[in-house]
Write an enzyme that holds these catalytic residues in place. Structure first.
Site, short mmCIF file in Angstrom:
data_model
loop_
_atom_site.label_atom_id
_atom_site.label_comp_id
_atom_site.label_asym_id
_atom_site.label_seq_id
_atom_site.Cartn_x
_atom_site.Cartn_y
_atom_site.Cartn_z
N SER A 184 0.87 -1.45 0.08
CA SER A 184 -0.19 -0.22 0.04
C SER A 184 1.11 0.92 -0.10
CB SER A 184 -0.87 -0.11 1.84
OG SER A 184 -1.23 0.87 1.63
N TYR B 295 -1.66 -1.33 10.35
CA TYR B 295 -1.55 -1.42 9.18
C TYR B 295 -0.08 -1.13 8.43
CZ TYR B 295 -3.89 -0.67 5.06
OH TYR B 295 -3.91 -1.26 2.84
#
Length: 278
Positions: free
Chosen positions: A141, A154
């Site tokens: 990401s 995350y």
């Protein structure tokens, strides 16, 4: 030279999620033979049927939090197809919660699925991918480089995936195996639906409707991933305008890799290394 997708055996974890489903459809259209792996066995069975079934679309159960399940699922896929060319570690989750509130087990779960799960997937797939001098791809990401509040779990997991793949790439390049990471910004998935249903997520990213956090389309992400496979890229950044902040951290690293890590030395070190348990 283009690494043609047509005829390749491509395995995907998290295959029944939004990105996994879209990828499977696009890869099948390119002529790939698909091994679809997911924790939801019923959803995988439905997905196989929706893609026409037959010998070229196979589905199996995998829980990326379990080494035994990952190894068994990937070995079964390889047995069905006679090997694996490309392994895509796609399973992932996200939680928006600050350190002062998040439950320790929730933090552990994100790390275990996103980071440890990708490692388990690559570990199990490598013997098969190595035989075909194939390619390992992990879905990371832009959070690997842009570290937002309420998402330490995350961002740490996605930065970890990026760093892990950079290290593994050095280990396996002598085997003819490529390793790549994918770094999209926000795009529509079931995961993002949960973010937009969470008041904390909406507050942090403003609904992802404009500005820095505006979402791109799922189609853009899928197209970039397909190009990444065909080029066996080290890094796929979506959209391309985000390439500068994503690639700057790697500029010095590339020089260090060339100057400091020779394939002969890596091969010898691999032979000398233990299993880490002693």
């Amino acid at each position: 030279m283009t690494y043609a997708i047509n005829g390749r055996v491509i395995a995907i974890t998290g295959s029944t999620g939004g990105l996994g489903r879209a990828l499977a459809i696009a890869l099948q259209a390119k002529g790939a033979r698909l091994a679809l792996l997911d924790i939801n066995a019923d959803a995988v069975a439905e997905q196989v049927q929706s893609l026409g079934g037959g010998q070229d679309v196979w589905g199996g159960y995998v829980d990326v939090r379990s080494w035994e399940a990952v190894e068994a699922g990937i070995n079964a896929a390889a047995a069905h197809f006679g090997g694996i060319d490309v392994m895509i570690a796609n399973s992932g989750i996200a939680i928006a919660s600050p350190m002062e509130k998040i439950a320790p087990e929730a933090f552990d779960r994100v790390i275990d699925i996103n980071l440890n799960g990708a490692w388990r997937t690559f570990k199990a797939a490598l013997p098969h991918v190595q035989q075909r001098r194939g390619y390992l791809m992990a879905i990371s990401s832009m959070a690997a480089f842009v570290h937002s509040p309420l998402q330490a779990q995350y961002t740490a997991s996605k930065a970890g995936v990026w760093a892990m793949c950079n290290s593994i790439r050095l280990e396996v390049r002598r085997l003819g195996v490529g390793v790549g990471t994918v770094h999209p910004t926000f795009f529509p998935t079931n995961m993002m639906d949960k973010v937009h249903a969470d008041p904390a997520g909406v507050k942090i990213w403003g609904g992802n409707s404009k500005g820095l956090w505006k979402m791109i389309t799922l189609e853009e992400v899928v197209a970039a991933i397909l190009r990444g496979i065909e080029r066996r890229e080290d890094m796929v950044v979506v959209p391309a305008k985000n390439a500068i902040p994503a690639r700057i951290p790697g500029l010095i690293r590339k020089w260090i890799e060339r100057a400091g890590f020779r394939d002969r030395d890596i091969a010898e070190a691999v032979e000398l290394a233990g299993d880490g348990l002693n």
